[in-house]
Motif scaffolding. Sequence first.
Motif, short mmCIF file in Angstrom:
data_model
loop_
_atom_site.label_atom_id
_atom_site.label_comp_id
_atom_site.label_asym_id
_atom_site.label_seq_id
_atom_site.Cartn_x
_atom_site.Cartn_y
_atom_site.Cartn_z
N LEU A 1 0.82 -1.21 0.00
CA LEU A 1 0.00 0.00 0.00
C LEU A 1 0.86 1.26 0.00
O LEU A 1 0.54 2.25 -0.68
N ALA A 2 1.94 1.24 0.76
CA ALA A 2 2.81 2.43 0.85
C ALA A 2 3.37 2.81 -0.52
O ALA A 2 3.46 4.00 -0.84
N ASP A 3 3.70 1.83 -1.33
CA ASP A 3 4.25 2.11 -2.66
C ASP A 3 3.14 2.58 -3.61
O ASP A 3 3.39 3.45 -4.47
N CYS A 4 1.94 2.02 -3.47
CA CYS A 4 0.81 2.52 -4.26
C CYS A 4 0.58 4.00 -3.99
O CYS A 4 0.26 4.77 -4.91
N SER A 5 0.75 4.39 -2.75
CA SER A 5 0.58 5.79 -2.37
C SER A 5 1.75 6.65 -2.81
O SER A 5 1.57 7.79 -3.26
N ALA A 6 2.95 6.11 -2.72
CA ALA A 6 4.15 6.87 -3.06
C ALA A 6 4.19 7.26 -4.53
O ALA A 6 4.63 8.36 -4.87
N ALA A 7 3.75 6.37 -5.41
CA ALA A 7 3.91 6.61 -6.84
C ALA A 7 3.23 7.90 -7.32
O ALA A 7 3.90 8.77 -7.89
N PRO A 8 1.93 8.09 -7.09
CA PRO A 8 1.33 9.35 -7.55
C PRO A 8 1.79 10.56 -6.76
O PRO A 8 1.92 11.66 -7.32
N ALA A 9 2.04 10.37 -5.46
CA ALA A 9 2.50 11.50 -4.64
C ALA A 9 3.83 12.03 -5.15
O ALA A 9 4.00 13.25 -5.32
N LEU A 10 4.78 11.14 -5.40
CA LEU A 10 6.08 11.58 -5.89
C LEU A 10 6.00 12.07 -7.33
O LEU A 10 6.69 13.03 -7.70
N PHE A 11 5.14 11.46 -8.13
CA PHE A 11 5.03 11.85 -9.53
C PHE A 11 4.61 13.32 -9.65
O PHE A 11 5.26 14.11 -10.36
N TYR A 12 3.56 13.70 -8.96
CA TYR A 12 3.08 15.07 -9.07
C TYR A 12 3.92 16.05 -8.26
O TYR A 12 4.13 17.20 -8.67
N ALA A 13 4.42 15.62 -7.10
CA ALA A 13 5.29 16.50 -6.33
C ALA A 13 6.57 16.80 -7.09
O ALA A 13 7.05 17.95 -7.10
N ASP A 14 7.11 15.80 -7.78
CA ASP A 14 8.32 16.00 -8.57
C ASP A 14 8.05 16.92 -9.77
O ASP A 14 8.94 17.65 -10.20
N THR A 15 6.83 16.90 -10.29
CA THR A 15 6.47 17.80 -11.38
C THR A 15 6.51 19.26 -10.91
O THR A 15 6.96 20.15 -11.63
N ILE A 16 6.05 19.48 -9.67
CA ILE A 16 5.99 20.84 -9.13
C ILE A 16 7.35 21.27 -8.56
O ILE A 16 7.79 22.41 -8.77
N CYS A 17 8.00 20.37 -7.84
CA CYS A 17 9.31 20.66 -7.22
C CYS A 17 10.25 19.50 -7.57
O CYS A 17 10.31 18.52 -6.83
N PRO A 18 10.96 19.58 -8.67
CA PRO A 18 11.81 18.47 -9.11
C PRO A 18 12.76 18.00 -8.02
O PRO A 18 13.37 18.80 -7.31
N LEU A 19 12.89 16.68 -7.92
CA LEU A 19 13.72 16.09 -6.87
C LEU A 19 15.18 16.52 -6.99
O LEU A 19 15.85 16.74 -5.99
N GLY A 20 15.69 16.60 -8.20
CA GLY A 20 17.08 17.02 -8.37
C GLY A 20 18.06 16.04 -7.75
O GLY A 20 17.76 14.87 -7.51
N GLU A 21 19.27 16.52 -7.46
CA GLU A 21 20.34 15.65 -6.95
C GLU A 21 20.48 15.71 -5.44
O GLU A 21 21.34 15.05 -4.88
N ASP A 22 19.62 16.48 -4.78
CA ASP A 22 19.73 16.61 -3.33
C ASP A 22 19.14 15.42 -2.58
O ASP A 22 19.37 15.27 -1.38
N PHE A 23 18.38 14.60 -3.30
CA PHE A 23 17.68 13.49 -2.65
C PHE A 23 17.94 12.20 -3.43
O PHE A 23 17.03 11.63 -4.03
N PRO A 24 19.19 11.71 -3.43
CA PRO A 24 19.56 10.59 -4.31
C PRO A 24 18.82 9.30 -4.00
O PRO A 24 18.44 8.56 -4.92
N ARG A 25 18.61 8.99 -2.72
CA ARG A 25 17.93 7.73 -2.39
C ARG A 25 16.46 7.78 -2.79
O ARG A 25 15.91 6.83 -3.34
N LEU A 26 15.81 8.91 -2.50
CA LEU A 26 14.41 9.06 -2.86
C LEU A 26 14.25 9.07 -4.38
O LEU A 26 13.31 8.48 -4.93
N LYS A 27 15.18 9.72 -5.06
CA LYS A 27 15.13 9.77 -6.52
C LYS A 27 15.31 8.37 -7.12
O LYS A 27 14.62 8.01 -8.09
#
Length: 222
Positions: free
Chosen positions: A162-188
């Motif tokens: 369930l956690a991954d089902c939730s993570a996918a859209p949350a990260l997808f749209y959050a990354d669209t608004i605030c790109p992850l960049g290189e500051d968060f290598p593990r999360l990226k």
Amino acid sequence: MMALKLYFHPLASFCHKVLIALYENALPFDPVIVDLGNETSREAFRQVWPPLKFPVLVDEARQATVAESATVIDYLDSFATPERPLIPHDPDLAWQARMWDRLFDDMLQMPMQKVVLDALRPADSRDPFGVEQAKTDIRTAFAFMEERWSQAGWAIGPDFTLADCSAAPALFYADTICPLGEDFPRLKAYFKRLKQRPSVARVMREAQPYFPMFPLNPKPSI
């Protein structure tokens, strides 16, 4: 035999969570795309769920109407007998899956929606201060998650939950608004693995024709 009908919109992030769960276990369902801007579609959905919030799952065989994305996934785990349950049987893993589901919703989805909904307002009704605060909240969430993320695997271990089902859209749209960049290598790196998961990739492909409707630039992309 379950007779499932899902009311949803392909662009809606909370709908993505449920679609990923359905595709993970190849659960058959009848998709009903809801267009709240279309009076006929809106009124038809109102008869099913008056609050007009999706996703909503209707199990006609059990005469059950189930709202809220995490509750829908819980329902599927309980009654659809999936091959790979998304809420672990181990209670210690189950609470972690539910906790991270809430964290992705509260820490990423909520501020992301603040930014998106503000863009839909008339120009003289917008809240630039609130939008900047929401973007700060997203970056703060990225930092919080980066500190707690593993180098490999999924959100709470080797199994997709369930956690991954939730993570996918949350990260997808959050990354669209605030790109992850290189500051968060593990999360990226985790987000990259997520996008390669067949169930997630399928949801993104199906959403792609609707990306031009996203009210901000740049538009989402896969």
